[in-house]
Design an enzyme around this catalytic site. Sequence first.
Site, mmCIF file in Angstrom:
data_model
loop_
_atom_site.group_PDB
_atom_site.id
_atom_site.type_symbol
_atom_site.label_atom_id
_atom_site.label_comp_id
_atom_site.label_asym_id
_atom_site.label_seq_id
_atom_site.Cartn_x
_atom_site.Cartn_y
_atom_site.Cartn_z
ATOM 1 C CD1 TRP A 78 0.648 0.945 3.118
ATOM 2 C CD2 TRP A 78 0.071 -1.210 3.355
ATOM 3 N NE1 TRP A 78 1.257 0.488 4.252
ATOM 4 C CE2 TRP A 78 0.913 -0.838 4.436
ATOM 5 C CE3 TRP A 78 -0.419 -2.521 3.291
ATOM 6 C CZ2 TRP A 78 1.283 -1.722 5.430
ATOM 7 C CZ3 TRP A 78 -0.039 -3.395 4.311
ATOM 8 C CH2 TRP A 78 0.795 -3.011 5.360
ATOM 9 C CB SER A 79 4.515 1.764 -0.379
ATOM 10 O OG SER A 79 5.371 2.879 -0.513
ATOM 11 C CG ASN A 80 0.630 6.569 0.992
ATOM 12 O OD1 ASN A 80 -0.379 6.466 0.308
ATOM 13 N ND2 ASN A 80 0.648 6.351 2.297
#
Length: 331
Positions: A78-80
């Site tokens: 889910w890394s921004n």
Amino acid sequence: MARSLSELPRLPLFDGPSPLAPLPRLSAALGGRATLWIKREDLLPLAFGGNKLRNLEMLLGAALAEGADCLVTAGRRWSNHCRLTAAAGAVAGLDVHLVLSGPPTDPPNPGRRLDELLGATVHQAVTADRAERDDLFEQVVADLRAAGRRPYPIGVGGGGVVGAAGQVRAAAEVLAQALERSIELDAVVVPSATGATQAGLLAGLRAGGSRASVVGVAVAHPPDELRSTIESLLVELGDLTGVRVDTAEIELDGDWLGPGYGRPTPEASDASRFLARTEGILVDPIYTAKALAGLIAAVRGGRFDRRTVLFWHAGGLPGLFEPLDDGSPAG
Ligand SMILES: Cc1ncc(COP(=O)(O)O)c(C=O)c1O
């Protein structure tokens, strides 16, 4: 030799400041004890915005200055930071390779779909094991080099001094906005994972003559670990800004991490509902919501009575759509 901030290469990724806005209804709902403001880093214009675009302006500047022709970075699925690296690479015309923790989901999780929509090549590990992802990262970099490419590896979260330098610029930006509106900031509350945002803001505020405290709410690592990372960043940032910040000024709140990185907490969910229902503003569940929980508890506990406090909305909104609650370990 030390280089000053203005000499560092930078690739501009957006125009103008992110909005600085008052939070009158949240302030009132908390009894009017503190005057609350919000810095809307979530409204920076690329790919759902977020604080990491600040780091990426500097990291891409460095990559282009070194003659890189592609970027490689890593993170949880889910890394921004990974999504925004994909977006920044699209702007810069650089291929982006993302090494994501596993396991892959079926159908692919929202974060991965956004990464691919932005044109990144995703290499996803089989498990959530950090060592496996690190090995895959090294392999991807080695394969690119063997194919004659010039990859620029970016560490997890875009942390480190180059990325943090972008946050020094954000501090200068908010000080200019505050001056224009005659606001004297007493404190800034920020989610802290790699510590680059916190360190950069603290260094930048001091460089700009502000005495506002910067309270980092730990969202990924225990405070002791985070503190030593921020200490090192402040030493390195001192060379860039010419301003030495006493490491005793590092303020950390470790009470809102809950079961760990990427794991929502009831307090964070309550805090997000409170902000949503007073101001109509959404936060993500695992970074900004935890920092908001820390801010609300501090206001209720009287820590910020009669103070002007800025909440740093670091973005991360696609996290609202991620199935996070899977018990997998921190990235
Ligand atoms: C939305 C969001 N908020 C806050 C953070 C934490 O910022 P930093 O890594 O600079 O401490 C991150 C990334 O780690 C993030 O993606």
